[in-house]
Design a protein around this motif. Structure first.
Motif, mmCIF file in Angstrom:
data_model
loop_
_atom_site.group_PDB
_atom_site.id
_atom_site.type_symbol
_atom_site.label_atom_id
_atom_site.label_comp_id
_atom_site.label_asym_id
_atom_site.label_seq_id
_atom_site.Cartn_x
_atom_site.Cartn_y
_atom_site.Cartn_z
ATOM 1 N N ARG A 195 0.862 -1.177 0.000
ATOM 2 C CA ARG A 195 0.000 0.000 0.000
ATOM 3 C C ARG A 195 0.904 1.234 0.000
ATOM 4 N NH1 ARG A 195 -4.061 -0.039 4.743
ATOM 5 N NH2 ARG A 195 -4.622 -1.974 3.647
ATOM 6 N N TYR A 196 0.842 1.995 -1.078
ATOM 7 C CA TYR A 196 1.711 3.158 -1.246
ATOM 8 C C TYR A 196 3.189 2.791 -1.084
ATOM 9 C CZ TYR A 196 -2.613 5.816 -0.897
ATOM 10 O OH TYR A 196 -3.878 6.308 -1.120
ATOM 11 N N GLY A 197 3.560 1.643 -1.625
ATOM 12 C CA GLY A 197 4.945 1.214 -1.591
ATOM 13 C C GLY A 197 5.392 0.550 -0.311
ATOM 14 N N ALA A 230 1.778 -3.943 3.538
ATOM 15 C CA ALA A 230 0.585 -3.894 4.379
ATOM 16 C C ALA A 230 0.222 -5.256 4.943
ATOM 17 C CB ALA A 230 -0.600 -3.332 3.591
ATOM 18 N N ALA A 231 0.500 -6.323 4.220
ATOM 19 C CA ALA A 231 0.226 -7.693 4.670
ATOM 20 C C ALA A 231 1.026 -8.632 3.787
ATOM 21 C CB ALA A 231 -1.260 -8.014 4.600
ATOM 22 N N VAL A 232 1.254 -9.841 4.267
ATOM 23 C CA VAL A 232 1.994 -10.824 3.501
ATOM 24 C C VAL A 232 1.577 -12.219 3.951
ATOM 25 C CG1 VAL A 232 3.940 -10.843 5.114
ATOM 26 C CG2 VAL A 232 4.291 -11.572 2.752
ATOM 27 N N THR A 233 1.546 -13.153 3.008
ATOM 28 C CA THR A 233 1.228 -14.548 3.294
ATOM 29 C C THR A 233 2.385 -15.409 2.826
ATOM 30 O OG1 THR A 233 -1.141 -14.152 2.997
ATOM 31 C CG2 THR A 233 -0.385 -16.436 2.931
ATOM 32 N N ILE A 288 8.492 -5.150 -14.536
ATOM 33 C CA ILE A 288 7.115 -5.050 -14.050
ATOM 34 C C ILE A 288 6.927 -3.621 -13.551
ATOM 35 C CG2 ILE A 288 5.363 -6.011 -12.526
ATOM 36 C CD1 ILE A 288 7.004 -8.533 -12.305
ATOM 37 N N ARG A 289 6.346 -2.789 -14.360
ATOM 38 C CA ARG A 289 6.208 -1.389 -14.001
ATOM 39 C C ARG A 289 5.163 -1.202 -12.903
ATOM 40 N NH1 ARG A 289 6.097 1.640 -19.936
ATOM 41 N NH2 ARG A 289 8.163 0.929 -20.643
ATOM 42 N N GLY A 290 5.454 -0.249 -12.012
ATOM 43 C CA GLY A 290 4.505 0.113 -10.975
ATOM 44 C C GLY A 290 4.515 -0.771 -9.762
ATOM 45 N N THR A 291 5.323 -1.827 -9.724
ATOM 46 C CA THR A 291 5.349 -2.710 -8.575
ATOM 47 C C THR A 291 6.281 -2.155 -7.504
ATOM 48 O OG1 THR A 291 5.778 -4.981 -7.833
ATOM 49 C CG2 THR A 291 7.211 -4.095 -9.532
#
Length: 523
Positions: A177-179, A182-185, A268-271
């Motif tokens: 979230r905004y770089g 926020a969460a991870v699995t 991968i742009r934007g990631t």
């Protein structure tokens, strides 16, 4: 959001592109020729990076996909009639990652917090929990895969302190979230066979951790089963509540942090994910292996061989063929005359092909230089010696390895927030689980220069400052040993005071010494 409760595709389709890149980079990092052959083999279908050389024009009798993949050296099959695979691999990818980790953490940074007790406990945890060794591991994994996950946890049965775990990104499904993470699995395969795959899922959210076990297939998550069904997960059965999770002792955020290797991601742009040090130089590493394999092929073909007439062969018997013994000294006379003017030894033909060592070595050096530049490093960081034979000063080393230290400087910028999070998270868990009376806080990160100065030059500098009475004993010790923490510095000051009788303040009371400010106040 808790763990899934229904069957779904696994891994989720939206991360397939990232996983294909991780598989490719992981093959170069691992350096296993069989793994490289599987990744680039004609039976593999990859949507990214198949054809960086641009050789995608169809060839007669070869399908488009097969043609593109086989243009990779590691994608071409073993030639017909060749009894073994003679391809060689130069593990330059592993060298790049280990050198990247050494540039960052061979001299570890110093984490400083304000409170005296907090600093003492943090230094103790960093050593007892082996944090610096884990950071070296994490930096190497990050270089290879483009990023790494750090997780702070605890196990009161095994340890009396928090522990730091390192996870490669190919075993995680992050949510940014905004770089920011926020969460991870995380997921791990506990057991598998032809019909069933059992996976363990561990999800981290703000202030919460969830654990679940699923029984499915190779491409489906399947149904949830109790944590007690597998010995690796039964330790969580008594900790989770009805939602399958439990509260952490770090309500301000996650007990997991993601450290990107380098941004932006060029494919991968934007990631928010980082890119690997190998990104963009895979085809060069492939060509380097091709050159080295060609050199060894020249060596094999350059072995001297003797071609003899059939009459020189010794008959081994009916149905057993004939043989030539190169060490035999006496042969029975031949019942024939040699051609006029021909000596008997002229009937032996010796084949000796040239070995093009210089051409291959120079080609390999040129490819290595391009690979290192593409990865962001100087060749001197990988063992290139100075032809002058003299010892280089720290300034000259910085000049020769400028590109490597520029890359190191960029990476430290990504590591700073993660190390600040680390001190906060590890002290919070230490306080929550073991009840230590230390308040958690984000530390200040101080990085060493990366190159040890010349001892003689450093000694002269300290001597000049000492004559000018412009340097305290504590500052002298810190200049000579910048990697030492406060406890080591104070122990050295105690030794100097006892052995040399120097007028040194009590090191255990350094925090109580008041230094006047510019206005002449004592605060």
């Amino acid at each position: 959001m808790p763990l899934p409760v229904q069957d779904q595709a696994w891994p989720p389709p939206h991360i397939h592109r990232e996983l294909r890149l991780y598989e490719q980079w992981g093959a170069w990092y691992g350096g296993d020729p069989d793994h490289l052959a599987r990744v680039y083999g004609v039976n593999q279908v990859h949507g990214i990076g198949l054809d960086p050389k641009g050789w995608d024009r169809p060839q007669p009798g070869v399908t488009g996909l097969m043609n593109r993949v086989s243009r990779w050296f590691w994608g071409s099959p073993t030639p017909a009639g060749q009894i073994r695979n003679t391809k060689l691999h130069i593990p330059i990818a592993g060298d790049i990652s280990s050198t990247s980790a050494d540039l960052l953490f061979s001299e570890p940074p110093t984490l400083r917090v304000k409170g005296k007790n907090g600093q003492k406990r943090l230094d103790s945890l960093m050593h007892e929990a082996g944090i610096y060794g884990s950071l070296l591991e994490a930096a190497e994994v990050s270089s290879a895969y483009g990023g790494v996950f750090l997780r702070v946890g605890w196990d009161t049965e095994m340890y009396d302190h928090p522990v730091l775990s390192v996870f490669p990104p190919d075993s995680a499904i992050p949510e940014f979230r905004y770089g920011a993470l926020a969460a991870v699995t995380f997921w791990k395969v506990l057991a598998e066979d032809d019909k069933c795959v059992i996976r363990h899922l561990e999800r981290h959210e703000r202030g919460r951790v969830y654990h679940g076990v699923y029984e499915g297939t190779s491409d489906r998550l399947g149904k949830p089963i109790p944590l007690t069904e597998h010995p690796e997960t039964e330790i969580y059965a008594d900790k989770v509540d009805e939602t399958g999770g439990f509260d952490t002792y770090f309500p301000r955020g996650l007990l997991v942090n993601y450290v990107p290797n380098m941004r932006p991601h060029r494919l991968i742009r934007g990631t928010a994910l980082g890119r690997s040090d190998y990104a963009g130089v895979e085809h060069l590493m492939d060509s380097l292996d091709e050159v080295w394999t060609s050199l060894m092929r020249d060596i094999r073909l350059g072995k001297g061989r003797i071609v003899v007439p059939d009459l020189f062969l010794e008959n081994l018997g009916r149905g057993k063929g004939a043989a030539w013994d190169p060490d035999k000294e006496i042969y029975s006379g031949l019942g024939m005359l040699p051609p006029p003017g021909t000596a008997p030894n002229a009937m032996l033909t010796i084949s000796q092909f040239a070995i093009r060592v210089t051409e291959h070595v120079e080609s390999a050096k040129a490819l290595v230089g391009q690979i290192l530049r593409g990865a962001g490093y100087s060749a001197q960081s990988f063992g290139e010696s100075d032809n002058s034979g003299r010892q280089l000063t720290a300034t000259e080393i910085h000049s020769r390895e400028r590109k490597s230290f520029s890359t190191r400087g960029r990476k430290t910028g990504y590591w700073n927030p993660s190390l600040q999070w680390l001190s906060d998270a590890i002290l919070s868990v230490d306080h929550g689980v073991w009840g230590t009376k230390v308040s958690a806080e984000r530390a200040e990160v101080h990085w060493p220069d990366g190159v040890m100065p010349d001892p003689e030059s450093l000694a002269r500098t300290i001597e000049l400052f000492n004559r000018a009475q412009a340097l305290s004993v504590e500052s002298k010790v810190r200049m000579v040993h910048p990697e030492w923490d406060d406890h080591q510095v104070r122990a050295e000051m105690n030794k100097l005071r006892d052995e040399l009788g120097l007028n040194v303040p009590d090191p255990d009371r350094l925090d109580d010494v008041l230094v006047p400010d510019r206005d002449g106040d004592d605060e």
